[in-house]
Scaffold this motif. Structure first.
Motif, PDB file in Angstrom:
ATOM      1  N   ASP A 139       0.831  -1.213   0.000  1.00 37.29           N
ATOM      2  CA  ASP A 139       0.000   0.000   0.000  1.00 37.29           C
ATOM      3  C   ASP A 139       0.862   1.259   0.000  1.00 37.29           C
ATOM      4  OD1 ASP A 139      -2.323  -1.515  -0.044  1.00 37.29           O
ATOM      5  OD2 ASP A 139      -2.732  -1.262   2.096  1.00 37.29           O
ATOM      6  N   HIS A 178      -8.857  -3.568  -7.203  1.00 34.45           N
ATOM      7  CA  HIS A 178      -7.556  -2.913  -7.299  1.00 34.45           C
ATOM      8  C   HIS A 178      -7.488  -2.062  -8.571  1.00 34.45           C
ATOM      9  CE1 HIS A 178      -2.888  -3.459  -7.285  1.00 34.45           C
ATOM     10  NE2 HIS A 178      -3.228  -2.322  -6.715  1.00 34.45           N
ATOM     11  N   LYS A 228      -9.696   0.966  -8.116  1.00 33.68           N
ATOM     12  CA  LYS A 228      -9.074   1.967  -7.236  1.00 33.68           C
ATOM     13  C   LYS A 228      -8.167   2.892  -8.049  1.00 33.68           C
ATOM     14  CE  LYS A 228      -5.494   2.273  -3.679  1.00 33.68           C
ATOM     15  NZ  LYS A 228      -4.577   1.497  -2.836  1.00 33.68           N
ATOM     16  N   LYS A 251     -10.137   5.071 -10.502  1.00 33.67           N
ATOM     17  CA  LYS A 251     -10.787   6.192  -9.802  1.00 33.67           C
ATOM     18  C   LYS A 251      -9.773   7.289  -9.489  1.00 33.67           C
ATOM     19  CE  LYS A 251     -13.735   7.245  -5.878  1.00 33.67           C
ATOM     20  NZ  LYS A 251     -13.253   7.679  -4.610  1.00 33.67           N
TER      21      LYS A 251
END
Length: 168
Positions: free
Chosen positions: A61, A92, A95, A98
């Motif tokens: 992350d 994933h 994400k 976006k």
């Protein structure tokens, strides 16, 4: 030079993501961001043995956050960003899509679809040869674990992310 965009490279283990990403970066004059190289360079020497999933995911992350910021800067100066982050799961990919949309960055999803037997043979070869795309040993249990997580993008996702199916 191609339009600056985020190029999301996805496929399961051994699909040829890193090899494809390196070639794409060269073809487009872009930057290749490979999560495996970041993880091995920054964290692997300090990793617990055996590897702990939560420990690893926290560091992935962090790497991805820095990769996103650096890739965003590259695109802002006209350099395509080739994101070789696995993108095993739809969530994933969504994400990053976006984040890209919020930053007004176009996205192209490159999907490498290779039969499982061929992918395992490639992993065994990579483990033995330790060539350019080798970052760490992948044993059969790790390969099988990732296999349970792999989500091939459907037609809706391919359309939404300007998907390209690559037979690598």
């Amino acid at each position: 030079m191609a339009e600056a965009a985020f190029h999301l490279i996805c496929g399961s283990t051994g699909a040829g993501k890193s090899t494809y990403a390196q070639a794409l970066a060269s073809d487009l004059g872009g930057l290749h961001f490979a999560i495996d190289r970041w993880m091995v360079t920054l964290f692997w020497q300090d990793s617990p043995q055996p590897i702990e999933f939560d420990w690893t995911m926290a560091r992935i992350d962090r790497c991805e956050a820095m990769i996103f910021e650096t890739a965003k800067q590259a695109v802002s100066i006209g350099v395509p960003a080739i994101l070789d982050l696995g993108f095993t799961k739809s969530a994933h990919r969504q994400k990053f899509a976006k984040l890209a949309a919020e930053a007004q960055i176009p996205v192209v999803l490159h999907v490498l679809d290779v039969p499982v037997e061929e992918r395992w043979a490639r992993v065994e070869g990579r483990n033995a040869n330790k060539g350019d795309t080798y970052a760490m040993e992948v044993d059969r249990s790790m390969f099988d674990f990732v296999e349970t997580m792999w989500e091939l993008p459907d037609a809706v996702e391919m359309n939404a992310l300007n998907g390209l199916l690559v037979r690598a």
